[in-house]
Every structure is written in C-alpha cells, then in structure tokens.
Design a protein around this motif. Structure first.
Motif, mmCIF file in Angstrom:
data_model
loop_
_atom_site.group_PDB
_atom_site.id
_atom_site.type_symbol
_atom_site.label_atom_id
_atom_site.label_comp_id
_atom_site.label_asym_id
_atom_site.label_seq_id
_atom_site.Cartn_x
_atom_site.Cartn_y
_atom_site.Cartn_z
ATOM 1 N N ALA A 175 0.846 -1.199 0.000
ATOM 2 C CA ALA A 175 0.000 0.000 0.000
ATOM 3 C C ALA A 175 0.874 1.238 0.000
ATOM 4 O O ALA A 175 1.924 1.263 0.644
ATOM 5 N N VAL A 176 0.469 2.230 -0.758
ATOM 6 C CA VAL A 176 1.203 3.499 -0.767
ATOM 7 C C VAL A 176 0.250 4.620 -0.369
ATOM 8 O O VAL A 176 -0.919 4.615 -0.736
ATOM 9 N N PHE A 177 0.773 5.554 0.408
ATOM 10 C CA PHE A 177 -0.037 6.654 0.925
ATOM 11 C C PHE A 177 0.681 7.973 0.703
ATOM 12 O O PHE A 177 1.902 8.055 0.896
ATOM 13 N N SER A 178 -0.073 8.982 0.327
ATOM 14 C CA SER A 178 0.475 10.339 0.325
ATOM 15 C C SER A 178 -0.643 11.355 0.138
ATOM 16 O O SER A 178 -1.759 11.000 -0.237
ATOM 17 N N ALA A 179 -0.312 12.599 0.426
ATOM 18 C CA ALA A 179 -1.266 13.667 0.112
ATOM 19 C C ALA A 179 -1.089 14.120 -1.328
ATOM 20 O O ALA A 179 -1.972 14.743 -1.904
ATOM 21 N N THR A 180 0.076 13.814 -1.889
ATOM 22 C CA THR A 180 0.358 14.197 -3.277
ATOM 23 C C THR A 180 0.936 12.992 -3.995
ATOM 24 O O THR A 180 1.670 12.210 -3.407
ATOM 25 N N LEU A 181 0.585 12.846 -5.248
ATOM 26 C CA LEU A 181 1.177 11.759 -6.030
ATOM 27 C C LEU A 181 1.261 12.201 -7.489
ATOM 28 O O LEU A 181 0.344 11.974 -8.266
ATOM 29 N N PRO A 182 2.372 12.858 -7.838
ATOM 30 C CA PRO A 182 2.526 13.313 -9.219
ATOM 31 C C PRO A 182 2.535 12.127 -10.183
ATOM 32 O O PRO A 182 2.842 10.991 -9.783
ATOM 33 N N ALA A 183 2.226 12.421 -11.437
ATOM 34 C CA ALA A 183 2.019 11.361 -12.428
ATOM 35 C C ALA A 183 3.170 10.354 -12.488
ATOM 36 O O ALA A 183 2.943 9.145 -12.501
ATOM 37 N N ASN A 184 4.400 10.850 -12.477
ATOM 38 C CA ASN A 184 5.525 9.912 -12.612
ATOM 39 C C ASN A 184 5.633 8.988 -11.402
ATOM 40 O O ASN A 184 5.894 7.794 -11.533
ATOM 41 N N ALA A 185 5.410 9.549 -10.210
ATOM 42 C CA ALA A 185 5.452 8.721 -9.004
ATOM 43 C C ALA A 185 4.301 7.715 -9.003
ATOM 44 O O ALA A 185 4.477 6.559 -8.598
ATOM 45 N N GLU A 186 3.150 8.179 -9.471
ATOM 46 C CA GLU A 186 2.001 7.270 -9.503
ATOM 47 C C GLU A 186 2.253 6.092 -10.437
ATOM 48 O O GLU A 186 1.885 4.958 -10.151
ATOM 49 N N LYS A 187 2.895 6.382 -11.545
ATOM 50 C CA LYS A 187 3.199 5.339 -12.510
ATOM 51 C C LYS A 187 4.084 4.256 -11.870
ATOM 52 O O LYS A 187 3.827 3.057 -11.982
ATOM 53 N N ILE A 188 5.118 4.709 -11.178
ATOM 54 C CA ILE A 188 6.008 3.770 -10.499
ATOM 55 C C ILE A 188 5.249 2.996 -9.430
ATOM 56 O O ILE A 188 5.363 1.768 -9.323
ATOM 57 N N ALA A 189 4.438 3.717 -8.663
ATOM 58 C CA ALA A 189 3.684 3.081 -7.581
ATOM 59 C C ALA A 189 2.745 2.015 -8.140
ATOM 60 O O ALA A 189 2.719 0.875 -7.660
ATOM 61 N N MET A 190 1.998 2.389 -9.171
ATOM 62 C CA MET A 190 1.038 1.441 -9.737
ATOM 63 C C MET A 190 1.743 0.219 -10.326
ATOM 64 O O MET A 190 1.203 -0.882 -10.304
ATOM 65 N N GLY A 191 2.958 0.445 -10.840
ATOM 66 C CA GLY A 191 3.733 -0.666 -11.356
ATOM 67 C C GLY A 191 4.148 -1.648 -10.274
ATOM 68 O O GLY A 191 4.306 -2.840 -10.517
ATOM 69 N N MET A 192 4.324 -1.130 -9.070
ATOM 70 C CA MET A 192 4.719 -1.986 -7.948
ATOM 71 C C MET A 192 3.550 -2.777 -7.386
ATOM 72 O O MET A 192 3.721 -3.844 -6.820
ATOM 73 N N LEU A 193 2.346 -2.174 -7.490
ATOM 74 C CA LEU A 193 1.191 -2.772 -6.835
ATOM 75 C C LEU A 193 0.549 -3.837 -7.715
ATOM 76 O O LEU A 193 0.667 -3.826 -8.930
ATOM 77 N N ASN A 194 -0.156 -4.741 -7.054
ATOM 78 C CA ASN A 194 -0.797 -5.852 -7.734
ATOM 79 C C ASN A 194 -2.311 -5.656 -7.720
ATOM 80 O O ASN A 194 -2.925 -5.625 -6.659
ATOM 81 N N ASN A 195 -2.889 -5.528 -8.921
ATOM 82 C CA ASN A 195 -4.333 -5.295 -9.040
ATOM 83 C C ASN A 195 -4.803 -4.230 -8.037
ATOM 84 O O ASN A 195 -5.687 -4.477 -7.224
ATOM 85 N N PRO A 196 -4.204 -3.044 -8.107
ATOM 86 C CA PRO A 196 -4.440 -2.064 -7.048
ATOM 87 C C PRO A 196 -5.780 -1.353 -7.138
ATOM 88 O O PRO A 196 -6.410 -1.318 -8.193
ATOM 89 N N ILE A 197 -6.194 -0.825 -6.016
ATOM 90 C CA ILE A 197 -7.314 0.106 -5.979
ATOM 91 C C ILE A 197 -6.730 1.472 -5.657
ATOM 92 O O ILE A 197 -5.863 1.604 -4.793
ATOM 93 N N ARG A 198 -7.205 2.456 -6.386
ATOM 94 C CA ARG A 198 -6.719 3.810 -6.164
ATOM 95 C C ARG A 198 -7.842 4.610 -5.532
ATOM 96 O O ARG A 198 -8.967 4.613 -6.037
ATOM 97 N N VAL A 199 -7.558 5.263 -4.438
ATOM 98 C CA VAL A 199 -8.558 6.092 -3.770
ATOM 99 C C VAL A 199 -8.038 7.520 -3.689
ATOM 100 O O VAL A 199 -6.931 7.748 -3.200
#
Length: 563
Positions: A312-336
């Motif tokens: 799980a990743v948490f932040s108040a901000t998640l710029p596009a490039n960071a989100e891309k990396i994060a989503m790549g790490m996660l497995n079938n993720p849900i984004r809230v």
DNA sequence: AAAAAAC
C-alpha cells in the motif's frame, strides 16, 4: 470567534510599490484576538470562498455518463456507480460520490478506481459487522478518541482488510496513518510471542517513512493501537537493530517502522529477513519513490518476497511519474483519491507576501513576529545553514522559545526539538524539508514559508503541517523576485484552494528552462551573513521597535495544544 | 525540477 477571525484575515496581502519605501508595511495578515485589531470582513455578505467547503468539494468535475451502469459489480454498491472508462485497455470501474463524512467543515469527494472495490464503511461499527475485528483493537480506537472514520479511513480500511493493494491519496491531516495501521493490527493474527501457527514468526508488517521523525510518530500511533496486547512494534534504528542481531530476538518482532537506508544496512549485514512480511506500506509514497530513495525502496520491496505480500502506498500528493512507479509496484491495485488531488485543505488560509529580495526577508519576518500570532509557528527554510542561522538571528533579536530542526543535527538534538514542540514549549520552530511531510503537530496553526518551496508538492506538504484533523490553519509564503519561476505554479494551487491571487502572477510566462537552470545555481547566503551585510541595521532598528512585542504577545491569542 | 534526507 475563530471563524470570524479566519473570515477577517482575507487572502492575499500584496503591495509591491509600498514595500520599496517601508519595510514595516509588510507586517502581514494579523491574527489578533483583540477585536479592535480585526479588520472588516469582505464587503459582500456572501460566505467567502475559503469557507465554502461544499463548493470546494465540488471543485473537480467528474465526467458523468448517463444511463449504462450494468457492470458485473453493480450490486456491491447501491448508490454510486457513476462512470465507466477504458483505462489501459482494461475495463475499470470508476466510483465517485460525495462522501457523507464530515471532517471539520469539509466534505470530501472520494473517487475510487479499480476492480471489485469493497464497499466503504461509514462507521467503525459497520466494519465490525463485516469483518472480524479483534476486540482489543476496537477498544483502543475508542480509548484514543477515534469515534468516526475519516473519508480515507472509511474507504481505505475495508480495502486493506480484504487484502487488496492500495494507492491512497488523501489531504494532509486526514488520518492516513490509522488507515494502514488499523488493518495491519487487525490482520496480523497473534503477536509472534504468542501461539501463531498460521502466520509464522517474525516481522510481518513493514512501514517505510522518509524521515526519522515521521517513523517515530508512526511508531507512537502503533503503540496506541497495540495497547493490551503483546505486539512487538520496533522503531528501527541503529540501537534497535543491534538488539535484533540474534534470530531468536527477530522472531519476536511483529512490525517494523523504518527509514529505507537503515533497513537496508540490516538486510545486507544478514541481520534481517523480510520473507514473512505480509504488509508493506510506503508512507509519503511520492517522496519514497523519487530518484534518491527509489533504488533503496526497490531493494526492500524485492526482499519482501512472501507470496501473500500486500502493498500500500499513501500520500497527500502523487505526481504522475510517481504514480506510474507506484502502480507498477502494486498488484491489481485500488486507487482512492480523497478531495481534489494536489489541492491543500480548505481549512488552511493561504497568502503570498512579496519581500523583494533575500536580505529583506529577515526584517519582514521580524515585522510579522512583532504582530500577535498563534504559537507555535513552523518556519521553513531551503537549507540547513539557513535554518540554523535564522534561528540564531531570531534569538539575537530577542525572540524567545525559538527552536531549530534539520538533519544536520544530532539524533538527540532532533528528538529534543520535537519533544519541546509537542509539549508546547517552542513558540517558533525553524526547519528544512525534513519537517515538511507527515509530522502531526496539532497545535501548529501558522506555517511560514520563509524560503519559497521548490515544488507544488513541497508547498502542499509544508502548509499541511497546519489545519490538521479539522482545525483551522494559516500559511504565509514569502516570495522574492528570484522565485518568479515557481511563483505561478504555487499561485495556481492557492487559487485552486479558493483563495484569490493577483492577476499578474497568473499571467506570468512559463520560465524558460535556461533561466530556471541559472536560477537554481544562484546560491543563497546564510541568513546570518545576509543580515550582517544588509539587513543588520534594519534588524536592530526593528528589534528596538518591537522591544515591546513580548508584552504584546502575551496578550495575544495564545492557545497551544499539545499532542 | 530541486534541495534535503536516508546510513
């Protein structure tokens, strides 16, 4: 009264022409408790936009398609399948709704995205109906004053309890920590020290933080939830790592909270195994995934090789490039996403103050502090030497209870500064980016950006040290001619939050890359040297002028809340 | 985009 003061303070204070003649005119927005000092509110009788939280909640438009909502998962939700959208060739459901949860005055929009999103829980009771929550955990919730889940908690906790991967974006001070600690304690089964046949022994949950201070704070939150059971929650440091060189000792650990490099040192020395970790959390995810931390985090993620690892990743901000990396790490993720992405809380009154150049900053700050203000105040500078020297400078100018905190200080010094802050003993804490993220000082109601933040993310996190858990806050940002390149982007953030910004700033051209590069290279002098060279005379004059400021401050609206 | 922070 508070609301009235907020209402009276107004938004942007800006007066470039006057500044050239008189520094003292830049004593900006006051927050006085004395009724005579309070300027009149806006002439129109309408609610000012900064108080119109509902408007804020509706700020972002969500594409709505009429009709078709016959998804396979329709029954999971009664009310809120709003849209469907093709996303990277996969059919992803978009759920959007106005949350009916009130945090302070704010109503947050919550948007979830992903397959089979578990329904949210509006109350902690609703959670207990749906999931098996250990009774001691519920008891600890109420003992610690958690009565109603925040938006991110009501959405995020069910997702994590169903062992799904999660990317959670929620504004500063809206309860992200509990969102990931609660499910960890709920899912972990029994402490390693007791019979624990199903989950095995040793560290089963790992929380990563970019700074020691934040790790420490997360550890404290874990201790609150672990009361009454023998959970072993370890705040990882050199000292605690040394107590775990023995495998038997490591087998007793349940949860580790750490900064990345410290953890890697132990992995590499063979004194830590992470193969039984089932819950991995990256707090301040975008920070953890930026270039300096990324490879460290990747090494740790790779070491967590349990097949049932939940990330799980948490932040108040998640710029596009960071989100891309994060989503790549996660497995079938849900984004809230709670609220509007990259927009600060509406509870924080934001303003910009023009200070011409660097030497003018100190006199401006002294002028500001000669007015009544709400301690403790958090002041951000761009470097460690500038933080130290500004602290010295304030002390030289007769301002008491000034503290400084940056990563160049010893661990002990840092801990003491935090402790004084928590006890309400500091009136002013001067710090670098190290304090910008995650730190929860409930008493802080004013943040001053003495040096201009170098990114929108930095700005949002810095000012998010105030306005926490539904409280009001105030953020003042100094800017000089040198800051022109970033001014526009920050001004847009302020505008997006519902405050007004002078037109000319919004019309600023995008600075050329060449200019940005040269600007980055201009080195800012220490505030001390700067003061000696230029501002000293004004500073001394100012000091004499504000000699009575202590007296005045004592009558000011001082309400220091400690954690 | 850029400095600070991580050991």
């Amino acid at each position: 009264m508070e609301a009235f003061q907020l209402l009276s303070r107004g938004g942007i204070k800006f007066n470039k022409k006057k500044f050239k003649n008189d520094v003292s005119l830049f004593n900006n927005a006051k927050s006085s408790s004395s009724a005579t000092d309070v300027p009149l509110g806006p002439p129109d009788g309408d609610l000012p936009s900064e108080l119109d939280f509902f408007k804020y909640a509706q700020n972002t438009s969500v594409k709505r398609k009429a009709g078709d909502s016959t998804g396979p998962d329709k029954k999971r939700r009664i009310d809120d399948i709003v849209d469907k959208e093709e996303d990277e060739e996969r059919q992803i459901e978009i759920h959007a709704q106005e949350s009916n949860i009130t945090e302070g005055y704010a109503k947050h929009r919550v948007v979830t995205k992903g397959f089979n999103v578990p329904p949210h829980a509006n109350t902690f009771d609703a959670l207990t109906n749906r999931y098996r929550i250990p009774s001691h955990l519920l008891a600890n919730l109420s003992t610690n004053g958690y009565t109603q889940p925040t938006s991110i908690q009501s959405y995020g906790i069910p997702i994590l309890l169903e062992h799904r991967d999660l990317a959670a974006i929620s504004p500063t001070g809206t309860g992200k920590t509990l969102t990931y600690t609660f499910p960890i304690f709920s899912s972990l089964g029994n402490p390693s020290t007791t019979a624990n046949s199903d989950a095995g022994l040793g560290v089963r949950a790992l929380i990563l933080s970019p700074t020691r201070e934040l790790a420490h704070q997360i550890h404290n939150e874990c201790l609150k939830l672990s009361q009454g059971r023998k959970w072993k929650v370890v705040l990882f440091s050199k000292a605690t790592a040394n107590t775990l060189t023995d495998k038997k000792a490591r087998d007793k650990v349940d949860i580790i909270i750490s900064t990345p490099l410290r953890l890697i040192a132990s992995i590499r020395s063979g004194h830590l195994e992470l193969e039984n970790v089932r819950h991995l959390v990256l707090d301040e995810a975008d920070r953890m995934l930026d270039s300096e931390f990324l490879s460290q985090v990747q090494e740790i993620v790779a070491a967590c090789n349990h097949p049932k690892l939940q990330k799980a990743v948490f932040s108040a901000t998640l710029p596009a490039n960071a989100e891309k990396i994060a989503m790549g790490m996660l497995n079938n993720p849900i984004r809230v996403v709670v609220g509007t992405k990259d927009t600060p809380l509406p509870l924080i009154t934001q303003s910009l103050t023009y200070v011409a150049d660097d030497p003018s900053k100190l006199p401006s700050l002294l002028g500001y502090l000669s007015q009544p203000y709400n301690p403790p105040v958090l002041i951000f500078t761009s470097s460690q030497p500038r933080a130290s020297s500004l602290a010295e400078e304030l002390i030289l100018n007769g301002i008491s209870n000034v503290d400084c905190l940056h990563a160049g200080m010893s661990k002990k010094e840092r801990e003491e500064a935090i402790s004084r802050m928590r006890k309400g003993m500091s009136w002013i804490l001067i710090s670098t980016e190290v304090m910008a993220r995650g730190m929860d000082f409930k008493g802080v109601r004013e943040v001053i950006n003495y040096d201009f933040p170098t990114s929108v993310q930095s700005y949002i996190h810095r000012i998010g040290r105030t306005g926490r858990a539904g409280r009001e806050g105030k953020a003042v940002t100094f800017f000089t001619d040198e800051d022109a390149s970033y001014l526009k982007s920050i001004a847009n953030v302020i505008l997006q939050s519902g405050f007004s910004v002078p037109d000319w700033i919004l019309k600023l051209p995008k600075p050329s890359k060449i200019k940005r590069r040269t600007m980055g290279k201009t080195k800012r002098p220490d505030t001390v040297n700067m003061a000696r060279k230029v501002g000293r005379r004004e500073a001394i004059k100012k000091r004499d002028m504000i000699a009575g400021s202590k007296r005045r401050r004592e009558t000011a609206d001082i309400s220091v809340e400690t954690n």
